[in-house]
Every structure is written in structure tokens, then in C-alpha cells.
Design a protein around this motif. Sequence first.
Motif, PDB file in Angstrom:
ATOM      1  N   ASN A 191      21.015  37.311 -23.528  1.00  0.00           N
ATOM      2  CA  ASN A 191      21.222  36.262 -22.957  1.00  0.00           C
ATOM      3  C   ASN A 191      20.677  35.961 -21.490  1.00  0.00           C
ATOM      4  O   ASN A 191      20.148  35.000 -21.231  1.00  0.00           O
ATOM      5  CB  ASN A 191      22.736  35.867 -23.214  1.00  0.00           C
ATOM      6  N   GLU A 192      21.195  37.206 -20.746  1.00  0.00           N
ATOM      7  CA  GLU A 192      20.551  37.078 -19.383  1.00  0.00           C
ATOM      8  C   GLU A 192      19.202  37.282 -19.161  1.00  0.00           C
ATOM      9  O   GLU A 192      18.468  36.564 -18.358  1.00  0.00           O
ATOM     10  CB  GLU A 192      21.445  38.164 -18.535  1.00  0.00           C
ATOM     11  N   LEU A 193      18.439  37.923 -20.007  1.00  0.00           N
ATOM     12  CA  LEU A 193      17.064  38.304 -20.138  1.00  0.00           C
ATOM     13  C   LEU A 193      16.201  36.985 -20.436  1.00  0.00           C
ATOM     14  O   LEU A 193      15.340  36.497 -19.466  1.00  0.00           O
ATOM     15  CB  LEU A 193      16.552  39.229 -21.058  1.00  0.00           C
ATOM     16  N   VAL A 194      16.862  36.204 -21.215  1.00  0.00           N
ATOM     17  CA  VAL A 194      16.231  34.782 -21.659  1.00  0.00           C
ATOM     18  C   VAL A 194      16.604  33.847 -20.502  1.00  0.00           C
ATOM     19  O   VAL A 194      15.572  33.235 -20.199  1.00  0.00           O
ATOM     20  CB  VAL A 194      16.796  34.260 -23.030  1.00  0.00           C
ATOM     21  N   ALA A 195      17.526  33.771 -19.881  1.00  0.00           N
ATOM     22  CA  ALA A 195      17.880  33.051 -19.037  1.00  0.00           C
ATOM     23  C   ALA A 195      17.049  33.111 -17.797  1.00  0.00           C
ATOM     24  O   ALA A 195      16.381  32.121 -17.199  1.00  0.00           O
ATOM     25  CB  ALA A 195      19.395  33.090 -18.510  1.00  0.00           C
ATOM     26  N   ASP A 196      16.670  34.406 -17.182  1.00  0.00           N
ATOM     27  CA  ASP A 196      15.822  34.941 -16.397  1.00  0.00           C
ATOM     28  C   ASP A 196      14.392  34.204 -16.581  1.00  0.00           C
ATOM     29  O   ASP A 196      13.938  33.879 -15.592  1.00  0.00           O
ATOM     30  CB  ASP A 196      15.994  36.241 -16.041  1.00  0.00           C
ATOM     31  N   TYR A 197      14.210  34.590 -18.014  1.00  0.00           N
ATOM     32  CA  TYR A 197      12.594  34.398 -18.087  1.00  0.00           C
ATOM     33  C   TYR A 197      12.544  32.689 -18.235  1.00  0.00           C
ATOM     34  O   TYR A 197      11.540  32.401 -17.485  1.00  0.00           O
ATOM     35  CB  TYR A 197      12.317  34.866 -19.545  1.00  0.00           C
ATOM     36  N   VAL A 198      13.503  31.866 -18.677  1.00  0.00           N
ATOM     37  CA  VAL A 198      13.268  30.498 -18.640  1.00  0.00           C
ATOM     38  C   VAL A 198      13.381  29.798 -17.246  1.00  0.00           C
ATOM     39  O   VAL A 198      12.382  29.180 -16.900  1.00  0.00           O
ATOM     40  CB  VAL A 198      14.435  29.958 -19.572  1.00  0.00           C
ATOM     41  N   ALA A 199      14.341  30.404 -16.498  1.00  0.00           N
ATOM     42  CA  ALA A 199      14.246  30.107 -15.094  1.00  0.00           C
ATOM     43  C   ALA A 199      13.174  30.353 -14.229  1.00  0.00           C
ATOM     44  O   ALA A 199      12.409  29.601 -13.630  1.00  0.00           O
ATOM     45  CB  ALA A 199      15.492  30.765 -14.387  1.00  0.00           C
ATOM     46  N   SER A 223      24.354  30.184 -27.897  1.00  0.00           N
ATOM     47  CA  SER A 223      24.384  30.933 -26.527  1.00  0.00           C
ATOM     48  C   SER A 223      24.131  29.917 -25.522  1.00  0.00           C
ATOM     49  O   SER A 223      23.075  29.870 -24.778  1.00  0.00           O
ATOM     50  CB  SER A 223      23.357  31.865 -26.614  1.00  0.00           C
ATOM     51  N   ALA A 224      25.165  29.219 -25.354  1.00  0.00           N
ATOM     52  CA  ALA A 224      25.408  28.075 -24.332  1.00  0.00           C
ATOM     53  C   ALA A 224      25.261  28.645 -23.075  1.00  0.00           C
ATOM     54  O   ALA A 224      24.778  27.918 -21.896  1.00  0.00           O
ATOM     55  CB  ALA A 224      26.536  27.090 -24.300  1.00  0.00           C
ATOM     56  N   SER A 225      25.333  29.898 -22.808  1.00  0.00           N
ATOM     57  CA  SER A 225      25.448  30.434 -21.196  1.00  0.00           C
ATOM     58  C   SER A 225      24.126  30.508 -20.778  1.00  0.00           C
ATOM     59  O   SER A 225      23.912  30.647 -19.439  1.00  0.00           O
ATOM     60  CB  SER A 225      25.891  31.851 -21.456  1.00  0.00           C
ATOM     61  N   ILE A 226      22.997  30.339 -21.710  1.00  0.00           N
ATOM     62  CA  ILE A 226      21.763  30.295 -21.295  1.00  0.00           C
ATOM     63  C   ILE A 226      21.188  29.177 -20.318  1.00  0.00           C
ATOM     64  O   ILE A 226      20.724  29.189 -19.312  1.00  0.00           O
ATOM     65  CB  ILE A 226      20.744  30.284 -22.551  1.00  0.00           C
ATOM     66  N   TYR A 227      21.896  28.205 -20.593  1.00  0.00           N
ATOM     67  CA  TYR A 227      21.755  26.887 -19.946  1.00  0.00           C
ATOM     68  C   TYR A 227      22.395  27.092 -18.438  1.00  0.00           C
ATOM     69  O   TYR A 227      21.701  26.965 -17.436  1.00  0.00           O
ATOM     70  CB  TYR A 227      22.497  25.690 -20.556  1.00  0.00           C
ATOM     71  N   TYR A 228      23.439  27.841 -18.316  1.00  0.00           N
ATOM     72  CA  TYR A 228      24.232  27.865 -17.124  1.00  0.00           C
ATOM     73  C   TYR A 228      23.562  28.801 -16.325  1.00  0.00           C
ATOM     74  O   TYR A 228      23.015  28.625 -15.057  1.00  0.00           O
ATOM     75  CB  TYR A 228      25.696  28.061 -17.407  1.00  0.00           C
ATOM     76  N   SER A 252      20.536  29.850 -16.589  1.00  0.00           N
ATOM     77  CA  SER A 252      18.984  29.428 -16.159  1.00  0.00           C
ATOM     78  C   SER A 252      19.074  28.406 -15.147  1.00  0.00           C
ATOM     79  O   SER A 252      18.088  27.867 -14.605  1.00  0.00           O
ATOM     80  CB  SER A 252      18.156  29.225 -17.357  1.00  0.00           C
ATOM     81  N   GLN A 253      20.100  27.587 -15.115  1.00  0.00           N
ATOM     82  CA  GLN A 253      20.037  26.385 -14.406  1.00  0.00           C
ATOM     83  C   GLN A 253      19.343  25.319 -14.863  1.00  0.00           C
ATOM     84  O   GLN A 253      18.746  24.524 -14.088  1.00  0.00           O
ATOM     85  CB  GLN A 253      20.320  26.618 -12.695  1.00  0.00           C
ATOM     86  N   ARG A 254      19.139  25.077 -16.154  1.00  0.00           N
ATOM     87  CA  ARG A 254      18.398  24.142 -16.786  1.00  0.00           C
ATOM     88  C   ARG A 254      19.438  23.313 -17.598  1.00  0.00           C
ATOM     89  O   ARG A 254      20.228  24.157 -18.339  1.00  0.00           O
ATOM     90  CB  ARG A 254      17.336  24.677 -17.605  1.00  0.00           C
ATOM     91  N   LEU A 255      19.211  22.024 -17.804  1.00  0.00           N
ATOM     92  CA  LEU A 255      19.989  21.148 -18.374  1.00  0.00           C
ATOM     93  C   LEU A 255      19.430  21.114 -20.062  1.00  0.00           C
ATOM     94  O   LEU A 255      18.445  21.486 -20.335  1.00  0.00           O
ATOM     95  CB  LEU A 255      19.721  19.809 -18.095  1.00  0.00           C
ATOM     96  N   PRO A 256      20.451  21.188 -21.039  1.00  0.00           N
ATOM     97  CA  PRO A 256      20.317  21.256 -22.375  1.00  0.00           C
ATOM     98  C   PRO A 256      19.554  19.821 -22.739  1.00  0.00           C
ATOM     99  O   PRO A 256      19.599  18.784 -22.209  1.00  0.00           O
ATOM    100  CB  PRO A 256      21.502  21.015 -23.069  1.00  0.00           C
ATOM    101  N   ALA A 257      18.527  19.899 -23.815  1.00  0.00           N
ATOM    102  CA  ALA A 257      17.700  18.822 -24.181  1.00  0.00           C
ATOM    103  C   ALA A 257      18.640  18.011 -25.315  1.00  0.00           C
ATOM    104  O   ALA A 257      18.091  16.902 -25.592  1.00  0.00           O
ATOM    105  CB  ALA A 257      16.459  19.238 -24.775  1.00  0.00           C
ATOM    106  N   ASN A 258      19.841  18.255 -25.513  1.00  0.00           N
ATOM    107  CA  ASN A 258      20.769  17.551 -26.412  1.00  0.00           C
ATOM    108  C   ASN A 258      22.134  17.491 -26.017  1.00  0.00           C
ATOM    109  O   ASN A 258      22.505  18.465 -25.459  1.00  0.00           O
ATOM    110  CB  ASN A 258      20.486  17.998 -27.886  1.00  0.00           C
ATOM    111  N   ARG A 259      23.043  16.649 -26.530  1.00  0.00           N
ATOM    112  CA  ARG A 259      24.290  16.598 -26.099  1.00  0.00           C
ATOM    113  C   ARG A 259      25.080  17.764 -26.739  1.00  0.00           C
ATOM    114  O   ARG A 259      26.230  18.008 -26.221  1.00  0.00           O
ATOM    115  CB  ARG A 259      25.040  15.329 -26.557  1.00  0.00           C
ATOM    116  N   PHE A 260      24.643  18.449 -27.856  1.00  0.00           N
ATOM    117  CA  PHE A 260      25.198  19.561 -28.202  1.00  0.00           C
ATOM    118  C   PHE A 260      24.661  20.661 -27.594  1.00  0.00           C
ATOM    119  O   PHE A 260      23.484  21.112 -27.629  1.00  0.00           O
ATOM    120  CB  PHE A 260      24.793  19.601 -29.905  1.00  0.00           C
ATOM    121  N   LEU A 261      25.519  21.555 -27.087  1.00  0.00           N
ATOM    122  CA  LEU A 261      25.290  22.887 -26.464  1.00  0.00           C
ATOM    123  C   LEU A 261      25.000  23.996 -27.655  1.00  0.00           C
ATOM    124  O   LEU A 261      24.609  25.064 -27.291  1.00  0.00           O
ATOM    125  CB  LEU A 261      26.478  23.332 -25.698  1.00  0.00           C
ATOM    126  N   PHE A 262      25.717  23.633 -28.747  1.00  0.00           N
ATOM    127  CA  PHE A 262      25.578  24.768 -29.917  1.00  0.00           C
ATOM    128  C   PHE A 262      24.826  23.960 -30.878  1.00  0.00           C
ATOM    129  O   PHE A 262      25.083  22.805 -31.214  1.00  0.00           O
ATOM    130  CB  PHE A 262      26.978  25.112 -30.404  1.00  0.00           C
TER     131      PHE A 262
END
Length: 171
Positions: free
Chosen positions: A53-61, A76-81, A83-93
Motif C-alpha cells: 500500500n505504501e509503495l503504491v501511494a509513493d508511486y502515485v504521488a 485499500s483507502a489508505s492509498i488516497y491518504y 498519496s495525498q490524492r483525492l478519490p475519483a468517486n464518493r466510494f473509498l471502497f
Amino acid sequence: LTAFMCLRSGSVARAASSISRDLQYIRGQMDRQAYLQRYQSQQSRKAFSAADNELVADYVASHTEPADRIFVFGMSASIYYSSQRLPANRFLFAYPAVSNMGNRPEYGVETLAADLGRVQPRYIILQRSNGDSFSGWKAAEAFTAPSLVALLERYSIDTEIGDFLLYRRND
């Protein structure tokens, strides 16, 4: 009896090991990825891995701008947090978004695909082994819905990190 059961089950040994690793990380004697590796599913196919999850978040950021939106098709909603990127939908899951909860149109894969088509997230990220053990729902199976397949024609596979497949929007 409780003390005996704790000793017999290995709870005391696991707690001591956990505290020892926590202290090693806090003291700087263990790097973050090694520390996060202990937080993962015990299955052969990792449905959850804190390190991934952290590797994906770092990559996305590092591959997006702060205003870019992403969507994680899994749980894995932690990726949004991270990576500091907003989700593209109202659903986090993804599960509630595609499960037909309450037999309502806003809870279906077609609605999710239409919403993502309007927002056009920079990345759509499939968490392949993710699912719901109670209902039998599996992210990888739901991801093959015709409406999502049509949406993904505008995307290309950018990379694979652990159990995650990252689709990047073609510009």
C-alpha cells in the motif's frame, strides 16, 4: 487459567516480538518497508499488504499532480491518504460501489464506470486479490464488467506493485 491459556497460545511471545519490532523501528534500527512487511495477509496471495500500500501511494504521488484524482478498485483507502490524492468517486471502497446494495441504481458497476468516465482519474488501480469473504465478491471478477472494460480502453497498464495493477489514463 487465563495466564496459562495466554502462554500456551503464544500470545505473550507474539506480543513481546511485536513490541520488540516496534521499538527497533522507533529507534531507527529497522527501515520502514521491513517494518510494514509484517502487516500483511497470511494467505499465499496477499489480499492486504501495508508495505505494498505504501509503495503504491509513493508511486502515485511521484507520478501525478496534487490535483489529479485516482480510484482504487479494492479496499485499500489508505492509498488516497498516503498519496495525498483525492478519490475519483464518493466510494473509498469498490465493494459498496458495485454490489447492488439495497437494489438501488447508484450501487452498481455501470454507475461507477459512468462516474469514473466523467471524472477521468489519472490512475485506476486494481487490487487483484481483494474481495469480501462473506458475499464471495472478488475485485478482479467485478473489474471485468463490460462497462469497466470499455472505460479502461482509455487507460494503459503503467506498472504492477505487489497485488496492485496500476492503469494510467492515456492523454
